[in-house]
Motif scaffolding. Structure first.
Motif, PDB file in Angstrom:
ATOM      1  N   ALA A  18       0.682  -1.283  -0.001  1.00 28.22           N
ATOM      2  CA  ALA A  18      -0.078  -0.026  -0.146  1.00 28.22           C
ATOM      3  C   ALA A  18       0.988   1.347  -0.077  1.00 28.22           C
ATOM      4  O   ALA A  18       1.963   1.481   0.874  1.00 28.22           O
ATOM      5  N   LEU A  19       0.537   2.079  -0.803  1.00 22.93           N
ATOM      6  CA  LEU A  19       1.221   3.352  -1.078  1.00 22.93           C
ATOM      7  C   LEU A  19       1.172   4.275   0.228  1.00 22.93           C
ATOM      8  O   LEU A  19       1.855   5.138   0.543  1.00 22.93           O
ATOM      9  N   ASP A  20       0.319   4.216   1.105  1.00 18.42           N
ATOM     10  CA  ASP A  20      -0.020   4.766   2.337  1.00 18.42           C
ATOM     11  C   ASP A  20       0.354   4.236   3.598  1.00 18.42           C
ATOM     12  O   ASP A  20       0.098   4.300   4.695  1.00 18.42           O
ATOM     13  N   LEU A  21       1.046   3.021   3.552  1.00 17.36           N
ATOM     14  CA  LEU A  21       1.558   2.249   4.728  1.00 17.36           C
ATOM     15  C   LEU A  21       2.324   3.225   5.549  1.00 17.36           C
ATOM     16  O   LEU A  21       3.315   3.827   5.332  1.00 17.36           O
ATOM     17  N   THR A  22       2.067   3.063   7.156  1.00 12.56           N
ATOM     18  CA  THR A  22       2.643   3.976   7.907  1.00 12.56           C
ATOM     19  C   THR A  22       3.587   3.031   8.755  1.00 12.56           C
ATOM     20  O   THR A  22       3.523   1.797   9.126  1.00 12.56           O
ATOM     21  N   VAL A  23       4.944   3.635   8.763  1.00 10.75           N
ATOM     22  CA  VAL A  23       5.904   2.751   9.480  1.00 10.75           C
ATOM     23  C   VAL A  23       6.546   3.485  10.826  1.00 10.75           C
ATOM     24  O   VAL A  23       6.848   4.734  10.620  1.00 10.75           O
ATOM     25  N   ARG A  24       6.624   2.829  11.817  1.00 12.34           N
ATOM     26  CA  ARG A  24       7.500   3.675  13.008  1.00 12.34           C
ATOM     27  C   ARG A  24       8.531   2.610  13.407  1.00 12.34           C
ATOM     28  O   ARG A  24       8.534   1.371  13.097  1.00 12.34           O
ATOM     29  N   GLU A  25       9.192   2.968  14.226  1.00 13.48           N
ATOM     30  CA  GLU A  25      10.489   2.343  14.691  1.00 13.48           C
ATOM     31  C   GLU A  25      10.377   2.179  16.262  1.00 13.48           C
ATOM     32  O   GLU A  25      10.054   3.174  16.986  1.00 13.48           O
TER      33      GLU A  25
END
Length: 267
Positions: A27-34
């Motif tokens: 998905a182009l709007d996939l959100t990722v955090r660390e």
């Protein structure tokens, strides 16, 4: 409730997970955090774990729950362990090698395990005393799994997750020694290498660090396929000190090599 009921529930929970991960993969709007340990987590990870937890609250309200993203702990009695996406780094990079892992522990012992990798069109499952199974491709019949019959390290195909982690969590020298003893080594990584051991296409999977939710489903899969899955000391792999999967003979040989290389005095 029966063990078959628990297995059917675990399969249904993976259906829920597959719908979420299938929608969010690439998905182009996939959100990722660390996270604090510098490992990534995506919105798909948290959505899967939340949905599975909610489903279990309804279906098994008296059971405990422990997941990689929302926490919990293994208790006496029944505990469901969930890794919403094993292989998150692959998932966020668009590499299709990732899976949802769901296991049921009863008094600390895995009795049901399901590993679902929808982007690979593959699902592995096992329950104590019911064998290990793989369905590859929609509408295909499941087939039983059996570990390799190879008993020689010199003919063994070995895999790990990341060679760099051996320096931190065990001994890089130990892994290199084992790799030198084997016919070939690769880094298929994470869940897939243990599933391949259960299939008999890979002989040994070794990694120096795992969490309980990383390995419980794989532990019962490998065991029901006739193999052995322990930590690198030969004890339960759920304590975090690595995981080693193989058939019984190769497991003994690999364990000996890893122990001797990590502690020369043990040779």
């Amino acid at each position: 409730m029966s063990q078959q009921d628990d297995l059917e529930l675990a399969l249904q929970l993976c259906d829920i997970a597959d719908r979420i991960t299938g929608h969010r993969f690439q998905a182009l709007d996939l959100t990722v955090r660390e996270k604090p340990d510098r490992t990534p987590v995506t919105d798909a990870d948290t959505a899967v774990e939340t949905a599975v937890r909610q489903a279990l609250t309804t279906a098994r309200p008296d059971d405990a729950f422990a997941g990689e993203e929302t926490g919990g702990s293994v208790t006496t009695g029944r505990t469901w362990l969930v890794d919403p996406i094993d292989g998150t780094k692959n998932f966020l990079r668009g590499i299709p090698v990732w899976a949802t892992l769901i296991a049921l522990l009863e008094d600390g012992r895995p009795t049901v395990g399901v590993i679902s990798a929808p982007a690979l069109h593959s699902r592995w499952w096992a329950a104590a005393g019911q064998g290990a199974w793989l369905r590859r491709g929609p509408g295909t019949a499941p087939r039983p799994l059996r570990v390799s019959g190879n008993t020689s390290l010199g003919h063994a195909y070995l895999s790990t997750t990341s060679t760099r982690t051996w320096d931190v969590f065990h001994s890089h020298e130990a892994y290199l020694r084992l790799a030198e003893e084997c016919w070939e080594d690769r880094a298929f990584g994470d869940f897939l290498q243990h599933c391949m051991v259960a299939e008999g296409t890979l002989d040994i999977a070794a990694e120096p660090v795992v969490n309980a939710w990383d390995i419980a489903a794989l532990q019962v899969l490998v065991a029901e396929a006739g193999g052995v899955c322990t930590n690198l000391l030969g004890a339960s792999p759920q304590g975090g000190t690595g995981a080693l999967s193989a058939n019984p003979q190769l497991h003994r040989l690999a364990l000996k090599v890893l122990s001797a290389a990590a502690d020369p005095g043990a040779a």
